[in-house]
Design a protein around this motif. Structure first.
Motif, PDB file in Angstrom:
ATOM      1  N   SER A 135     -12.265  53.028  35.753  1.00  0.00           N
ATOM      2  CA  SER A 135     -11.156  53.958  35.506  1.00  0.00           C
ATOM      3  C   SER A 135     -10.250  54.044  36.735  1.00  0.00           C
ATOM      4  O   SER A 135      -9.026  54.059  36.599  1.00  0.00           O
ATOM      5  N   SER A 136     -10.851  54.090  37.932  1.00  0.00           N
ATOM      6  CA  SER A 136     -10.002  54.128  39.131  1.00  0.00           C
ATOM      7  C   SER A 136      -9.271  52.805  39.311  1.00  0.00           C
ATOM      8  O   SER A 136      -8.126  52.779  39.761  1.00  0.00           O
ATOM      9  N   LEU A 137      -9.922  51.704  38.942  1.00  0.00           N
ATOM     10  CA  LEU A 137      -9.256  50.400  39.012  1.00  0.00           C
ATOM     11  C   LEU A 137      -8.085  50.356  38.024  1.00  0.00           C
ATOM     12  O   LEU A 137      -7.010  49.851  38.360  1.00  0.00           O
ATOM     13  N   LYS A 138      -8.286  50.923  36.847  1.00  0.00           N
ATOM     14  CA  LYS A 138      -7.215  50.965  35.834  1.00  0.00           C
ATOM     15  C   LYS A 138      -6.036  51.785  36.362  1.00  0.00           C
ATOM     16  O   LYS A 138      -4.881  51.366  36.238  1.00  0.00           O
ATOM     17  N   ASP A 139      -6.331  52.938  36.978  1.00  0.00           N
ATOM     18  CA  ASP A 139      -5.269  53.773  37.540  1.00  0.00           C
ATOM     19  C   ASP A 139      -4.540  53.035  38.662  1.00  0.00           C
ATOM     20  O   ASP A 139      -3.309  53.097  38.757  1.00  0.00           O
ATOM     21  N   SER A 140      -5.301  52.341  39.486  1.00  0.00           N
ATOM     22  CA  SER A 140      -4.681  51.570  40.578  1.00  0.00           C
ATOM     23  C   SER A 140      -3.777  50.478  40.020  1.00  0.00           C
ATOM     24  O   SER A 140      -2.710  50.213  40.570  1.00  0.00           O
ATOM     25  N   MET A 141      -4.218  49.839  38.946  1.00  0.00           N
ATOM     26  CA  MET A 141      -3.401  48.789  38.325  1.00  0.00           C
ATOM     27  C   MET A 141      -2.114  49.379  37.749  1.00  0.00           C
ATOM     28  O   MET A 141      -1.048  48.764  37.847  1.00  0.00           O
ATOM     29  N   LYS A 142      -2.204  50.564  37.152  1.00  0.00           N
ATOM     30  CA  LYS A 142      -0.996  51.220  36.626  1.00  0.00           C
ATOM     31  C   LYS A 142      -0.034  51.523  37.776  1.00  0.00           C
ATOM     32  O   LYS A 142       1.174  51.292  37.662  1.00  0.00           O
ATOM     33  N   ASP A 143      -0.575  52.052  38.881  1.00  0.00           N
ATOM     34  CA  ASP A 143       0.266  52.350  40.044  1.00  0.00           C
ATOM     35  C   ASP A 143       0.905  51.076  40.586  1.00  0.00           C
ATOM     36  O   ASP A 143       2.078  51.065  40.955  1.00  0.00           O
ATOM     37  N   LEU A 144       0.117  50.029  40.632  1.00  0.00           N
ATOM     38  CA  LEU A 144       0.625  48.747  41.119  1.00  0.00           C
ATOM     39  C   LEU A 144       1.743  48.230  40.212  1.00  0.00           C
ATOM     40  O   LEU A 144       2.769  47.744  40.703  1.00  0.00           O
ATOM     41  N   ALA A 145       1.552  48.360  38.898  1.00  0.00           N
ATOM     42  CA  ALA A 145       2.597  47.915  37.963  1.00  0.00           C
ATOM     43  C   ALA A 145       3.876  48.727  38.171  1.00  0.00           C
ATOM     44  O   ALA A 145       4.979  48.171  38.166  1.00  0.00           O
TER      45      ALA A 145
END
Length: 156
Positions: free
Chosen positions: A84-94
């Protein structure tokens, strides 16, 4: 084994009798049965010990396999919990990539404008240089004209 030992002692004590009325071979069949049973029990115990050793080795292998599987499951659980934190980080990165793309577009437009300004400035400098050269040429020609006029007035 203590029964066997006591039987052997008993049989030896019987052999020391001198009495002819006593049959010394009377307990031989019983002794043979006990010896045969003891040998069978002893062999079975040795076989059970070998099997126990094999079972122990198998249990050790199963324990190692279970520990390995437990470690894999623990690692997988830890990695799954961080998804979930990786998913959030990916959203932030996008989102950051989208903003960065917009900034790049702005910089590209500014560079194009700068190129246009530099090109216009170069053209203006060239135009100014050409005008200057033209003015020099004009002065030179005017001076030549004055010299020519002066030569004509002298001739006339």
């Amino acid at each position: 084994m203590s029964r066997f030992h006591s039987l052997v002692v008993f049989v030896r004590s019987l052999s020391s009798y001198d009495d002819k009325s006593c049959d010394l071979n009377a307990g031989a069949a019983v002794l043979e049965k006990y010896q045969t049973d003891w040998m069978e029990i002893h062999n079975l115990n040795e076989e059970n010990a070998k099997r126990a050793s094999e079972v122990d080795a198998t249990i050790g292998q199963l324990l190692n396999s279970c520990n390995d599987n437990w470690n894999l499951v623990s690692t997988l659980t830890n990695q799954m919990s961080s998804l979930s934190s990786l998913k959030d980080s990916m959203k932030d990165l996008a989102s950051n990539l989208i903003l960065l793309e917009k900034k790049f577009e702005e910089v590209e437009k500014a560079l194009l404008n700068l190129e246009n300004v530099v090109e216009v400035q170069k053209l203006q400098e060239r135009q100014l240089d050409e005008r200057f050269q033209l003015a020099l040429y004009k002065e030179k020609k005017l001076a030549q004209l004055e010299v020519f006029k002066g030569g004509l007035e002298f001739l006339l």
